[in-house]
Design a protein around this motif. Sequence first.
Motif, mmCIF file in Angstrom:
data_model
loop_
_atom_site.group_PDB
_atom_site.id
_atom_site.type_symbol
_atom_site.label_atom_id
_atom_site.label_comp_id
_atom_site.label_asym_id
_atom_site.label_seq_id
_atom_site.Cartn_x
_atom_site.Cartn_y
_atom_site.Cartn_z
ATOM 1 N N TYR A 41 0.862 -1.178 0.000
ATOM 2 C CA TYR A 41 0.000 0.000 0.000
ATOM 3 C C TYR A 41 0.900 1.230 0.000
ATOM 4 N N GLY A 42 0.519 2.246 -0.766
ATOM 5 C CA GLY A 42 1.372 3.420 -0.751
ATOM 6 C C GLY A 42 0.729 4.671 -1.292
ATOM 7 N N ASN A 43 1.487 5.733 -1.137
ATOM 8 C CA ASN A 43 1.134 7.054 -1.641
ATOM 9 C C ASN A 43 2.337 7.602 -2.386
ATOM 10 N N GLU A 44 2.065 8.317 -3.471
ATOM 11 C CA GLU A 44 3.130 8.965 -4.219
ATOM 12 C C GLU A 44 2.765 10.420 -4.452
ATOM 13 N N LEU A 45 3.786 11.254 -4.436
ATOM 14 C CA LEU A 45 3.659 12.651 -4.809
ATOM 15 C C LEU A 45 4.502 12.853 -6.061
ATOM 16 N N TRP A 46 3.890 13.417 -7.097
ATOM 17 C CA TRP A 46 4.566 13.602 -8.374
ATOM 18 C C TRP A 46 4.634 15.080 -8.725
ATOM 19 N N GLU A 47 5.752 15.494 -9.307
ATOM 20 C CA GLU A 47 5.898 16.843 -9.836
ATOM 21 C C GLU A 47 6.422 16.738 -11.269
ATOM 22 N N PHE A 48 5.802 17.478 -12.189
ATOM 23 C CA PHE A 48 6.099 17.382 -13.613
ATOM 24 C C PHE A 48 6.725 18.663 -14.139
ATOM 25 N N ASP A 49 7.532 18.514 -15.194
ATOM 26 C CA ASP A 49 8.030 19.687 -15.901
ATOM 27 C C ASP A 49 7.013 20.080 -16.983
ATOM 28 N N GLU A 50 7.311 21.124 -17.717
ATOM 29 C CA GLU A 50 6.375 21.634 -18.724
ATOM 30 C C GLU A 50 6.160 20.668 -19.889
ATOM 31 N N ASN A 51 7.050 19.696 -20.076
ATOM 32 C CA ASN A 51 6.918 18.701 -21.145
ATOM 33 C C ASN A 51 6.159 17.458 -20.705
#
Length: 155
Positions: A105-115
């Motif tokens: 079981y888990g949680n993820e935090l994602w951050e993206f660039d403009e592409n």
Amino acid sequence: MSEARPPFPPFDLDSALAKVQAAEDAWNSRDPQRVSLAYTEDSVWRNRDQFITGRRAIVEFLTAKWERELDYVLRKGLWSFRENRIAVRFQYECRDREDRWWRSYGNELWEFDENGLMRRREASINDVPISAADRRYFGPRQEDERGAGHDFPLQ
């Protein structure tokens, strides 16, 4: 753009759901090279207690992961999104070389660039032993379940 991975931020509900489904599909391929292409060349990860930087390290990490986590099947669900960030919950099941089954079981935090490439991933994960009879996931989602951001049972 030399590399692009739509949909692009800022995310709305449909594009966030599409991004989560694309990630689930890629991880369920168990192809480290394919998965790594969704991340920037210098992507930074925290996965449990490991810190990983760059695509080459991502490929090495995933190769080792899927050598020990056999019959891996993953489900991701959208938790929240804002601008260029997405939070997901997930569950996956796998067995080890001794044929013991696990649900993680888990949680993820994602951050993206403009592409649309992920430049940061932070994952917190807990593992629970299960019996083969308790498995929930046996392959990719059915077509009618794709991209819907379904909830997961707590146990």
